[in-house]
Every structure is written in structure tokens, then in C-alpha cells.
Design an enzyme around this catalytic site. Structure first.
Site, PDB file in Angstrom:
ATOM      1  N   HIS A   1       0.819  -1.226   0.000  1.00  0.00           N
ATOM      2  CA  HIS A   1       0.000   0.000   0.000  1.00  0.00           C
ATOM      3  C   HIS A   1       0.849   1.271   0.000  1.00  0.00           C
ATOM      4  CE1 HIS A   1      -3.613  -2.468   1.681  1.00  0.00           C
ATOM      5  NE2 HIS A   1      -3.437  -2.642   0.393  1.00  0.00           N
TER       6      HIS A   1
ATOM      7  N   CYS B   1       4.368  14.103  -6.870  1.00  0.00           N
ATOM      8  CA  CYS B   1       3.400  15.083  -7.373  1.00  0.00           C
ATOM      9  C   CYS B   1       2.101  14.382  -7.781  1.00  0.00           C
ATOM     10  CB  CYS B   1       4.006  15.821  -8.568  1.00  0.00           C
ATOM     11  SG  CYS B   1       2.834  16.906  -9.399  1.00  0.00           S
TER      12      CYS B   1
ATOM     13  N   CYS C   1       5.864  21.032 -12.137  1.00  0.00           N
ATOM     14  CA  CYS C   1       4.610  21.416 -12.797  1.00  0.00           C
ATOM     15  C   CYS C   1       3.708  22.306 -11.944  1.00  0.00           C
ATOM     16  CB  CYS C   1       3.852  20.166 -13.254  1.00  0.00           C
ATOM     17  SG  CYS C   1       2.950  19.334 -11.922  1.00  0.00           S
TER      18      CYS C   1
HETATM   19  N1  LIG Z   1       0.831   1.790  10.703  1.00  0.00           N
HETATM   20  C1  LIG Z   1       0.333   1.956   9.476  1.00  0.00           C
HETATM   21  O1  LIG Z   1       1.065   2.031   8.492  1.00  0.00           O
HETATM   22  C2  LIG Z   1      -1.160   2.009   9.298  1.00  0.00           C
HETATM   23  C3  LIG Z   1      -1.994   2.463  10.321  1.00  0.00           C
HETATM   24  C4  LIG Z   1      -3.382   2.512  10.076  1.00  0.00           C
HETATM   25  C5  LIG Z   1      -3.872   2.092   8.852  1.00  0.00           C
HETATM   26  N2  LIG Z   1      -3.023   1.650   7.898  1.00  0.00           N
HETATM   27  C6  LIG Z   1      -3.605   1.221   6.593  1.00  0.00           C
HETATM   28  O2  LIG Z   1      -4.867   0.676   6.901  1.00  0.00           O
HETATM   29  C7  LIG Z   1      -5.312  -0.237   5.948  1.00  0.00           C
HETATM   30  C8  LIG Z   1      -6.193  -1.107   6.828  1.00  0.00           C
HETATM   31  O3  LIG Z   1      -5.978  -2.459   6.876  1.00  0.00           O
HETATM   32  P1  LIG Z   1      -5.319  -3.283   8.080  1.00  0.00           P
HETATM   33  O4  LIG Z   1      -5.962  -4.614   7.971  1.00  0.00           O
HETATM   34  O5  LIG Z   1      -3.851  -3.162   7.977  1.00  0.00           O
HETATM   35  O6  LIG Z   1      -5.719  -2.575   9.454  1.00  0.00           O
HETATM   36  P2  LIG Z   1      -7.102  -2.399  10.220  1.00  0.00           P
HETATM   37  O7  LIG Z   1      -7.012  -1.098  10.907  1.00  0.00           O
HETATM   38  O8  LIG Z   1      -8.245  -2.637   9.320  1.00  0.00           O
HETATM   39  O9  LIG Z   1      -7.124  -3.577  11.292  1.00  0.00           O
HETATM   40  C9  LIG Z   1      -6.216  -3.630  12.342  1.00  0.00           C
HETATM   41  C10 LIG Z   1      -6.160  -5.042  12.890  1.00  0.00           C
HETATM   42  O10 LIG Z   1      -5.121  -5.089  13.852  1.00  0.00           O
HETATM   43  C11 LIG Z   1      -5.565  -5.839  14.968  1.00  0.00           C
HETATM   44  N3  LIG Z   1      -4.763  -5.425  16.117  1.00  0.00           N
HETATM   45  C12 LIG Z   1      -4.960  -4.386  16.967  1.00  0.00           C
HETATM   46  N4  LIG Z   1      -3.978  -4.331  17.878  1.00  0.00           N
HETATM   47  C13 LIG Z   1      -3.132  -5.360  17.599  1.00  0.00           C
HETATM   48  C14 LIG Z   1      -1.923  -5.820  18.171  1.00  0.00           C
HETATM   49  N5  LIG Z   1      -1.362  -5.200  19.219  1.00  0.00           N
HETATM   50  N6  LIG Z   1      -1.316  -6.901  17.629  1.00  0.00           N
HETATM   51  C15 LIG Z   1      -1.857  -7.531  16.555  1.00  0.00           C
HETATM   52  N7  LIG Z   1      -3.000  -7.139  15.980  1.00  0.00           N
HETATM   53  C16 LIG Z   1      -3.630  -6.055  16.479  1.00  0.00           C
HETATM   54  C17 LIG Z   1      -7.032  -5.544  15.074  1.00  0.00           C
HETATM   55  O11 LIG Z   1      -7.703  -6.576  15.800  1.00  0.00           O
HETATM   56  C18 LIG Z   1      -7.441  -5.516  13.596  1.00  0.00           C
HETATM   57  O12 LIG Z   1      -7.760  -6.806  13.132  1.00  0.00           O
HETATM   58  C19 LIG Z   1      -4.049  -0.759   5.323  1.00  0.00           C
HETATM   59  O13 LIG Z   1      -4.098  -0.501   3.982  1.00  0.00           O
HETATM   60  C20 LIG Z   1      -2.917   0.102   5.904  1.00  0.00           C
HETATM   61  O14 LIG Z   1      -2.124   0.655   4.895  1.00  0.00           O
HETATM   62  C21 LIG Z   1      -1.693   1.603   8.089  1.00  0.00           C
HETATM   63 ZN   LIG Z   2       4.374  17.820 -10.904  1.00  0.00          ZN
END
Ligand SMILES: NC(=O)c1ccc[n+]([C@@H]2O[C@H](COP(=O)([O-])OP(=O)(O)OC[C@H]3O[C@@H](n4cnc5c(N)ncnc54)[C@H](O)[C@@H]3O)[C@@H](O)[C@H]2O)c1
Ligand SMILES: [Zn+2]
Length: 262
Positions: free
Chosen positions: A123, A131, A159
Site C-alpha cells: 500500500h 506530485c 509542474c
Molecule cells: N501503521 C500503518 O502504516 C497504518 C496504520 C493505520 C492504517 N493503515 C492502513 O490501513 C489499511 C487497513 O488495513 P489493516 O488490515 O492493515 O488494518 P485495520 O485497521 O483494518 O485492522 C487492524 C487489525 O489489527 C488488529 N490489532 C490491533 N492491535 C493489535 C496488536 N497489538 N497486535 C496484533 N494485531 C492487532 C485488530 O484486531 C485488527 O484486526 C491498510 O491498507 C494500511 O495501509 C496503516
Molecule cells: Zn508535478
């Protein structure tokens, strides 16, 4: 703290004995113990009244770029202020003992800062700025004032359009290289660990099923049930830091046992 479930320990042992690779697929829960909020199940943030699904789209950007950039600047600052947790460090340690392919849905850089090589940021990455119009990469980051909700995005030197975060927004295609690495790892691994993901965002959520179709044992590590729980071989109800710390010491004891037996 519980110990490693026997079925999980057995799957890791078979993978090591058979010379197989471990694929680890991580999601937002991986970084929760570093204090970075997940998208689902968080009620305590400045942004809790906003819906990420409405901010993380190209339409939201076109409509109100300062609001979207303000949200991403807040998230970037949170990542900058955070540290990798024991789970991130344990994965880097595990990779020293077992061939391991790390695929993450996270847009933070905590795996790298813990010493891991990430094979696919499916992702994208928060800090890979580019940009919105011409795609030119941009490296410098503007100053962020704590608590600011609207921040005017920087401008492209080529741009003049606005600089966007390097993440994949809902409705956008995944980066080809990262996705190819993820599919390759899912198809080749003997064991897949699915850590801290709700399993709702496709196509990434399809990787565990792909791994299983290619013969891998799939283990979910998550304190809560998810959309994937019914489809995996084993469920380990623990946090990322708890589970991975315990798992990362196993290969050393397996090494010791097998050399003692020889
Ligand atoms: N840190 C980051 O980069 C970040 C933060 C928030 C969202 N995102 C983005 O959110 C999108 C959502 O999808 P997702 O499925 O990654 O996240 P999500 O937010 O949908 O789900 C989070 C999951 O993590 C679990 N969880 C919570 N605490 C935990 C722990 N301590 N240990 C293990 N599991 C735990 C929850 O039960 C849940 O199932 C992704 O595309 C991602 O790029 C990224
Ligand atoms: Zn540009």
C-alpha cells in the site's frame, strides 16, 4: 503471556527442517503497540470523527487537499515520533535464522527502522512523496504544527501541482513491483504469518488464501477475530509483540535440538 501454540511451533519447525521460507504479512495492528492507531477500532484520535475511507481517496484530495494533507502530516508526525516495538524487532531477528519474506500493508517505516528488509510495501509508503499530477518524486517534508488539521500541500517544482503522500488510496492500483513480490512470496512460502490485519482490504486480504492454495500453512496472529480467521489453519490470539517475541526465539532452540541430536 502464553507460550507458542504447539501447532504453530510445529509448522515453523517443519518449515525450517524442509528448507522452506516464511512469508509474514503485516497490517496496522503490527504497529499498534508502537502507539500508531489502526484504522478500525480506534476512538481516541484527533481524527476519530473522520472516516479514513473518506480521506484516503483521490476524490477527497481533489475536493479538499488541505484537509487530506493535514491528516497525512499528522500521521507522518505520529510515525516519526514512534519507535519500532518488540514485534518489529523480533521479525528482524527471525529473519536472521529463517529465510523470510516480509510483505506489509503498513505505510509506516517501522519495519525498516527495526532492521528488516521489506519485500513489498503493497500500500505504498507515507514518506515516498510525489506530485499528484506529474508523479515526480519529492523528498523534503514541510514543517508541521502540532494539532493542525488543515495544511496546504507543498507544490511540485516541475509542474506546480500539489505533492501527495506515497500511499495507495482506495480505488488506486497497487504498485506493480510490491504486488509481484507479495504474490511470489505467498506462492513460494511454506508458512505464512498474518499479523495484525483485519483482512478486509483486497487484494492484500487474498494473499493468505493464495498461500494456502499453494500448500502453505497459514497462521493468524491477532488478539481479535477477523474476516480471515475462518480461512486460516491456526489462530493465535495474541498481540504482535507478544507472539513474535516468542516465535523469534524458537529457531535458536530448534538449531540447538537438531545439532544435539546429530
Ligand atoms: N501503521 C500503518 O502504516 C497504518 C496504520 C493505520 C492504517 N493503515 C492502513 O490501513 C489499511 C487497513 O488495513 P489493516 O488490515 O492493515 O488494518 P485495520 O485497521 O483494518 O485492522 C487492524 C487489525 O489489527 C488488529 N490489532 C490491533 N492491535 C493489535 C496488536 N497489538 N497486535 C496484533 N494485531 C492487532 C485488530 O484486531 C485488527 O484486526 C491498510 O491498507 C494500511 O495501509 C496503516
Ligand atoms: Zn508535478
Amino acid at each position: 503471556m502464553d507460550t507458542v501454540p504447539a501447532a504453530v511451533a510445529g509448522a515453523l519447525r517443519r518449515t525450517i527442517d524442509g528448507g522452506g521460507i516464511v512469508c509474514v504479512l503485516t497490517g496496522a495492528g503490527m504497529s499498534a503497540e508502537s502507539g500508531i492507531p489502526t484504522f478500525r477500532g480506534t476512538r481516541d484520535s484527533l481524527w476519530s470523527r473522520f472516516d479514513p475511507m473518506r480521506l484516503a481517496t483521490a476524490d477527497a484530495w481533489r475536493e479538499d487537499p488541505a484537509l487530506v494533507w493535514g491528516w497525512y502530516r499528522w500521521r507522518m508526525q505520529g510515525v516519526r515520533d514512534a519507535q519500532p516495538n518488540a514485534g518489529h524487532r523480533a521479525l528482524a531477528e527471525l529473519a536472521r535464522h529463517v529465510p523470510l519474506s516480509l510483505v506489509t500493508q503498513n505505510v509506516d517505516d517501522l519495519h525498516e527502522r527495526a532492521g528488516s528488509v521489506v519485500d513489498g510495501h503493497v500500500h505504498g509508503s507515507l514518506f515516498a512523496l510525489r506530485c499528484f499530477a506529474c508523479g515526480r518524486a519529492h523528498t523534503a517534508l514541510d514543517d508541521y504544527m502540532e494539532g493542525a488539521q488543515r495544511v496546504e500541500p507543498m507544490r511540485c517544482t516541475a509542474c506546480g501541482d500539489r505533492i501527495r503522500p506515497g500511499v495507495v488510496w482506495f480505488g488506486e492500483a497497487l504498485p506493480d513491483d510490491a504486488w509481484a513480490s507479495a504474490v511470489d512470496a505467498a506462492e513460494r512460502c511454506a508458512l505464512m504469518l498474518v499479523v495484525g490485519t483485519s483482512g478486509l482490504v483486497y487484494p492484500a486480504a487474498g494473499l493468505p488464501a493464495l498461500a494456502r492454495r499453494h500448500g502453505a500453512t497459514v497462521v493468524e496472529i491477532n488478539p481479535e477475530p477477523t474476516a480471515l480467521s475462518a480461512e486460516v489453519d491456526h489462530v493465535w490470539r495474541a498481540t504482535a509483540a507478544e507472539a513474535l517475541q516468542q516465535l523469534s526465539v524458537l529457531p535458536r532452540s530448534i538449531d540447538r535440538h537438531s545439532s544435539a541430536g546429530r
